[in-house]
Design a protein around this motif. Structure first.
Motif, PDB file in Angstrom:
ATOM      1  N   PRO A   1     -12.633 -46.924 -59.080  1.00 51.65           N
ATOM      2  CA  PRO A   1     -13.024 -47.770 -60.218  1.00 51.65           C
ATOM      3  C   PRO A   1     -11.809 -48.252 -61.022  1.00 51.65           C
ATOM      4  O   PRO A   1     -11.817 -49.365 -61.557  1.00 51.65           O
ATOM      5  CB  PRO A   1     -13.912 -46.847 -61.058  1.00 51.65           C
ATOM      6  N   GLU A   2     -10.737 -47.453 -61.053  1.00 51.73           N
ATOM      7  CA  GLU A   2      -9.531 -47.799 -61.808  1.00 51.73           C
ATOM      8  C   GLU A   2      -8.639 -48.788 -61.065  1.00 51.73           C
ATOM      9  O   GLU A   2      -7.715 -49.338 -61.637  1.00 51.73           O
ATOM     10  CB  GLU A   2      -8.714 -46.541 -62.123  1.00 51.73           C
ATOM     11  N   GLY A   3      -8.890 -48.970 -59.747  1.00 50.40           N
ATOM     12  CA  GLY A   3      -8.086 -49.885 -58.942  1.00 50.40           C
ATOM     13  C   GLY A   3      -7.817 -49.318 -57.563  1.00 50.40           C
ATOM     14  O   GLY A   3      -8.296 -48.246 -57.201  1.00 50.40           O
ATOM     15  N   LYS A   4      -7.020 -50.056 -56.786  1.00 46.53           N
ATOM     16  CA  LYS A   4      -6.664 -49.631 -55.436  1.00 46.53           C
ATOM     17  C   LYS A   4      -5.602 -48.539 -55.510  1.00 46.53           C
ATOM     18  O   LYS A   4      -4.678 -48.616 -56.331  1.00 46.53           O
ATOM     19  CB  LYS A   4      -6.122 -50.823 -54.647  1.00 46.53           C
ATOM     20  N   GLY A   5      -5.753 -47.536 -54.652  1.00 42.62           N
ATOM     21  CA  GLY A   5      -4.782 -46.457 -54.665  1.00 42.62           C
ATOM     22  C   GLY A   5      -4.934 -45.548 -53.466  1.00 42.62           C
ATOM     23  O   GLY A   5      -5.557 -45.916 -52.462  1.00 42.62           O
ATOM     24  N   THR A   6      -4.373 -44.366 -53.581  1.00 42.69           N
ATOM     25  CA  THR A   6      -4.410 -43.396 -52.498  1.00 42.69           C
ATOM     26  C   THR A   6      -4.792 -42.020 -53.024  1.00 42.69           C
ATOM     27  O   THR A   6      -4.661 -41.728 -54.218  1.00 42.69           O
ATOM     28  CB  THR A   6      -3.038 -43.279 -51.790  1.00 42.69           C
ATOM     29  N   VAL A   7      -5.256 -41.210 -52.113  1.00 41.84           N
ATOM     30  CA  VAL A   7      -5.517 -39.804 -52.384  1.00 41.84           C
ATOM     31  C   VAL A   7      -5.159 -39.039 -51.118  1.00 41.84           C
ATOM     32  O   VAL A   7      -5.434 -39.504 -50.008  1.00 41.84           O
ATOM     33  CB  VAL A   7      -6.985 -39.552 -52.811  1.00 41.84           C
ATOM     34  N   GLU A   8      -4.481 -37.921 -51.267  1.00 39.97           N
ATOM     35  CA  GLU A   8      -4.172 -37.082 -50.123  1.00 39.97           C
ATOM     36  C   GLU A   8      -5.313 -36.096 -49.935  1.00 39.97           C
ATOM     37  O   GLU A   8      -5.926 -35.643 -50.907  1.00 39.97           O
ATOM     38  CB  GLU A   8      -2.843 -36.360 -50.321  1.00 39.97           C
TER      39      GLU A   8
END
Length: 126
Positions: A88-95
């Motif tokens: 919801p906050e934007g495009k990103g990554t998570v491991e």
């Protein structure tokens, strides 16, 4: 016909995930498979619940899992992945650390440890 190794099953699962092919992805899971938060609660059990959970994820346009490391010990496969997501906050990554238990050529149990979400493109910039 020779059965797939546990690593082969997990690679098929990863390939189907990145193709957003829900039927091919679900075909790597046993009908009564379970997904858990690592050392935590049940996230989904059975094909219907697992399908419902992944369809939400597959709706994300930038979804992609990058395999960083894989360890195999008998029927247990541990993948360390970096997932590109649309938060919801934007495009990103998570491991993520993904621990799979494979039997009879299918994933029986999967447990996931989620890292910190990193937003690389804020929603306002999209």
């Amino acid at each position: 016909m020779q059965s797939l190794s546990p690593a082969d099953v997990i690679q098929r699962q990863l390939d189907a995930y990145n193709a957003k092919d829900v039927d091919a992805w679900l075909a790597t899971y046993a009908a009564d498979a379970q997904q858990f938060a690592l050392h935590g609660g049940l996230l989904a059990a059975g094909h219907a619940a697992i399908r419902s959970r992944v369809l939400i994820r597959f709706a994300e346009p930038d979804l992609h899992a990058e395999l960083l490391q894989r360890t195999v010990m008998g029927p247990v496969v541990v993948d360390y992945e970096r997932i590109t997501r649309n938060f919801p906050e934007g495009k990103g990554t998570v491991e993520m650390l993904c621990v799979y238990e494979v039997a009879d050529g299918l994933i029986q149990k999967a447990s996931f440890a989620f890292g910190e979400q990193v937003v690389t493109v804020p929603a306002l910039a999209l």
